[in-house]
Write a protein that holds these residues in place. Sequence first.
Motif, PDB file in Angstrom:
ATOM      1  N   LEU A  13     -36.683 -27.702  10.960  1.00  0.00           N
ATOM      2  CA  LEU A  13     -37.624 -27.009  11.831  1.00  0.00           C
ATOM      3  C   LEU A  13     -37.427 -27.424  13.284  1.00  0.00           C
ATOM      4  N   HIS A  14     -37.852 -26.566  14.209  1.00  0.00           N
ATOM      5  CA  HIS A  14     -37.702 -26.852  15.629  1.00  0.00           C
ATOM      6  C   HIS A  14     -39.025 -27.017  16.369  1.00  0.00           C
ATOM      7  N   TRP A  15     -40.064 -26.328  15.922  1.00  0.00           N
ATOM      8  CA  TRP A  15     -41.336 -26.366  16.631  1.00  0.00           C
ATOM      9  C   TRP A  15     -42.491 -26.631  15.657  1.00  0.00           C
ATOM     10  N   ALA A  16     -43.336 -27.599  16.002  1.00  0.00           N
ATOM     11  CA  ALA A  16     -44.606 -27.828  15.318  1.00  0.00           C
ATOM     12  C   ALA A  16     -45.685 -27.589  16.354  1.00  0.00           C
ATOM     13  N   CYS A  17     -46.339 -26.442  16.277  1.00  0.00           N
ATOM     14  CA  CYS A  17     -47.266 -26.000  17.325  1.00  0.00           C
ATOM     15  C   CYS A  17     -48.711 -26.268  16.916  1.00  0.00           C
ATOM     16  N   MET A  43     -37.343 -31.446  15.298  1.00  0.00           N
ATOM     17  CA  MET A  43     -38.626 -30.765  15.421  1.00  0.00           C
ATOM     18  C   MET A  43     -39.420 -31.340  16.578  1.00  0.00           C
ATOM     19  N   GLN A  44     -39.821 -30.474  17.503  1.00  0.00           N
ATOM     20  CA  GLN A  44     -40.624 -30.870  18.641  1.00  0.00           C
ATOM     21  C   GLN A  44     -42.089 -30.572  18.361  1.00  0.00           C
ATOM     22  N   HIS A  45     -42.957 -31.554  18.564  1.00  0.00           N
ATOM     23  CA  HIS A  45     -44.397 -31.321  18.457  1.00  0.00           C
ATOM     24  C   HIS A  45     -44.862 -30.784  19.804  1.00  0.00           C
ATOM     25  N   ALA A  46     -44.697 -29.488  19.984  1.00  0.00           N
ATOM     26  CA  ALA A  46     -44.956 -28.853  21.271  1.00  0.00           C
ATOM     27  C   ALA A  46     -45.183 -27.365  21.053  1.00  0.00           C
TER      28      ALA A  46
END
Length: 270
Positions: free
Chosen positions: A199-203, A254-257
């Motif tokens: 995954l790349h994004w954790a929004c 994965m970025q938390h952003a």
Amino acid sequence: MATVVFVHAHPDDESSQTAGSMARAVAEGHRVVLVVATNGDHGDAPDDLAEGETVVDRRRTEMAGSVSVIGTHRVVWLGYADSGMTGWAQNDHEESFFRADLEEAAARVAEVLREESADVVVGYDWHGGYGHPDHVKVHAVTKRAAELAGRPRYLEVSMNRDAIRRAFEALRASGADPGWDADDPMDDGNPIGTPEAELHWACDVSEWIDVKRAALEAHASQSDARELLSMPEPLFAAAFGVEYYLEPGRPAGMQHAWFLEEEGVVAESA
């Protein structure tokens, strides 16, 4: 400000999968457009259908309630028939989304992207999260539409398989049994969602969790929505307060952003 187009398979998928992101984008002043591939005709038929009212009529009415809560600016219905689950006879219906010509369906979505001068388009991961034929088709159609439109940044919504596994382990430790496992085969034989490492994004959409719940409530005729709403509110918030995305071509990790806050993302797609 950006224009973001979310492509979903059925009426109610927007509420369970991306309603938090859609509501957050609206709140921040972005334009949000929803494309719905099917009319949801194989959903649950409620007992209180009025004389002459069809399942499709009810689901369109419910969708109107959902997008009103979210604040969606435009809804586009592609009008394909619901294909049902893998192996169902509905897969082969001549009007099913499963049987739709890929180039034709993608061209219709690409037309919306061009009309909207879309900055971002969001489809599904490669197996549609859990293998439903219509969800898998959304992946193929949206990816191709982005190529045809030649402009938008392309993301795929998914579920974090590792986070689901951790949540189930915590439930079992507390004595509860979720009834299935995150690594069990789903409709197409693959486990649910995507491993966290891919995954790349954790929004974070926790601020909009009440909107997400209200969007689901708008689809009250559907048993899937009612099942999710039966979760205690703290558990619901923990399960749905983060929405996950892949962005093909982006470096691993994965970025938390929030994917709309990354410096230059809209400019790069312009």
